[in-house]
Design a protein around this motif. Structure first.
Motif, PDB file in Angstrom:
ATOM      1  N   PHE A  11     -42.525  -3.722  44.764  1.00 51.58           N
ATOM      2  CA  PHE A  11     -41.270  -3.876  44.035  1.00 51.58           C
ATOM      3  C   PHE A  11     -40.774  -2.525  43.532  1.00 51.58           C
ATOM      4  CE2 PHE A  11     -38.741  -4.614  40.219  1.00 51.58           C
ATOM      5  CZ  PHE A  11     -37.803  -5.504  40.714  1.00 51.58           C
ATOM      6  N   ARG A  14     -34.612  -4.162  40.411  1.00 52.06           N
ATOM      7  CA  ARG A  14     -33.738  -5.322  40.533  1.00 52.06           C
ATOM      8  C   ARG A  14     -32.311  -4.859  40.281  1.00 52.06           C
ATOM      9  NH1 ARG A  14     -34.840 -11.200  37.618  1.00 52.06           N
ATOM     10  NH2 ARG A  14     -33.371 -12.416  38.897  1.00 52.06           N
ATOM     11  N   ALA A  20     -32.783  -7.477  44.857  1.00 54.19           N
ATOM     12  CA  ALA A  20     -33.736  -6.447  44.445  1.00 54.19           C
ATOM     13  C   ALA A  20     -34.018  -5.527  45.622  1.00 54.19           C
ATOM     14  CB  ALA A  20     -35.028  -7.077  43.941  1.00 54.19           C
ATOM     15  N   HIS A  32     -33.451 -10.942  48.600  1.00 54.99           N
ATOM     16  CA  HIS A  32     -32.898 -11.947  47.693  1.00 54.99           C
ATOM     17  C   HIS A  32     -33.977 -12.397  46.720  1.00 54.99           C
ATOM     18  CE1 HIS A  32     -30.892 -15.455  46.128  1.00 54.99           C
ATOM     19  NE2 HIS A  32     -31.791 -16.280  46.656  1.00 54.99           N
ATOM     20  N   VAL A  33     -33.659 -12.394  45.417  1.00 56.78           N
ATOM     21  CA  VAL A  33     -34.591 -12.859  44.395  1.00 56.78           C
ATOM     22  C   VAL A  33     -34.355 -14.351  44.182  1.00 56.78           C
ATOM     23  CG1 VAL A  33     -35.390 -12.576  42.018  1.00 56.78           C
ATOM     24  CG2 VAL A  33     -34.559 -10.588  43.298  1.00 56.78           C
ATOM     25  N   CYS A  39     -37.395 -12.557  34.155  1.00 56.04           N
ATOM     26  CA  CYS A  39     -38.635 -12.112  34.804  1.00 56.04           C
ATOM     27  C   CYS A  39     -38.959 -10.648  34.520  1.00 56.04           C
ATOM     28  CB  CYS A  39     -38.569 -12.335  36.328  1.00 56.04           C
ATOM     29  SG  CYS A  39     -38.329 -14.046  36.839  1.00 56.04           S
ATOM     30  N   LEU A  43     -41.204  -8.330  37.051  1.00 54.24           N
ATOM     31  CA  LEU A  43     -40.557  -7.446  38.012  1.00 54.24           C
ATOM     32  C   LEU A  43     -40.621  -5.996  37.532  1.00 54.24           C
ATOM     33  CD1 LEU A  43     -37.514  -9.700  38.954  1.00 54.24           C
ATOM     34  CD2 LEU A  43     -39.528  -9.213  40.348  1.00 54.24           C
ATOM     35  N   ASP A  64     -36.659 -13.198  51.289  1.00 57.39           N
ATOM     36  CA  ASP A  64     -36.638 -13.773  49.946  1.00 57.39           C
ATOM     37  C   ASP A  64     -37.887 -13.311  49.208  1.00 57.39           C
ATOM     38  OD1 ASP A  64     -34.302 -15.355  50.268  1.00 57.39           O
ATOM     39  OD2 ASP A  64     -35.470 -16.888  51.322  1.00 57.39           O
ATOM     40  N   LEU A  65     -37.706 -12.883  47.954  1.00 56.03           N
ATOM     41  CA  LEU A  65     -38.843 -12.519  47.115  1.00 56.03           C
ATOM     42  C   LEU A  65     -39.322 -13.780  46.407  1.00 56.03           C
ATOM     43  CD1 LEU A  65     -38.969  -9.419  44.744  1.00 56.03           C
ATOM     44  CD2 LEU A  65     -40.210 -11.529  44.287  1.00 56.03           C
TER      45      LEU A  65
END
Length: 227
Positions: A11, A14, A20, A32-33, A39, A43, A64-65
């Motif tokens: 990571f 964001r 992100a 995409h989160v 969070c 994150l 997608d995360l």
């Protein structure tokens, strides 16, 4: 529920509620989160994350995360669609509390709200509203991690439904390991705490559903009923 095509990444940042940046294969990938909550404690730059490649080549973001590794805790699933999915799978296995389900509907309209599940077990008419919990402090889960007027409205709708003969539950799906209880996050949203207290006094029951969590899988491990 089990994910396919997972990949590990690092990571980075964001950009907004939905997007992100992660490090993947020496490059920066926009993902995409799948959670619009804050969070913030999860994150963190440098954290290991799990991303899932989509099967839609036309999408702007191809990943997608869905999970983050939190030091001292383990993997935390942040996919906001996952709690409802694992509850559906759990209900389909006829847990002891809801034996002999004869009818099961999702997104059931009650009052001015859509409640996640409506089911019938013989003469029992049951409403279940599901909330996913990803915020952990000192081994205890807290909900919500951001203000949720929708969540407050759901609690008052459930309280009203109890007065009309429904059996009502709010189910906290705990999508992280070793956490067994959820408290209202009154510091972030005091109105949610007030609504939960009022709902419980009206007869709404609280379920805690701790999960088994791995990078590519999520399932309900047990059920705890608030006393």
């Amino acid at each position: 529920m089990k994910y396919k095509n997972i990949t590990y990444a690092k990571f980075l940042e964001r950009k907004n509620r939905f997007v992100a940046h992660v490090g993947l294969g020496g490059k920066v990938e926009t993902v995409h989160v799948k959670n619009t909550g804050r969070c913030k404690e999860l994150l963190l730059p440098g954290s290991q994350v799990v991303i899932v490649k989509t099967d839609n080549p036309a999408r702007k973001t191809q990943y997608d995360l869905i999970a983050i590794y939190k030091d001292g805790l383990g993997w935390v699933n942040i996919d906001s669609q996952a709690p409802n999915q694992v509850v559906k799978e759990w209900l389909n296995k006829s847990p002891a509390l809801f034996k002999n389900i004869t009818l099961l509907k999702q997104e059931y309209t009650y009052g001015k709200s859509r409640i996640d599940f409506y089911l019938e077990c013989g003469s029992r008419k049951i409403l279940i509203e599901v909330k996913g919990c990803t915020l952990e402090i000192d081994g205890v889960g807290y909900f919500p991690d951001a203000p949720t007027e929708r969540g407050v409205k759901h609690l008052y709708e459930l309280a009203d439904a109890v007065s009309k003969g429904y059996e009502c539950y709010i189910a906290f799906v705990i999508t992280m390991p070793r956490v067994r209880k959820v408290l209202p996050n009154v510091k972030t949203h005091p109105e949610f705490g007030k609504a939960l207290e009022a709902a419980m006094k009206a007869g709404v029951q609280v379920l805690y559903l701790p999960c088994n969590v791995s990078p590519d899988e999520l399932s309900i491990a047990k059920m705890v009923i608030s006393s």
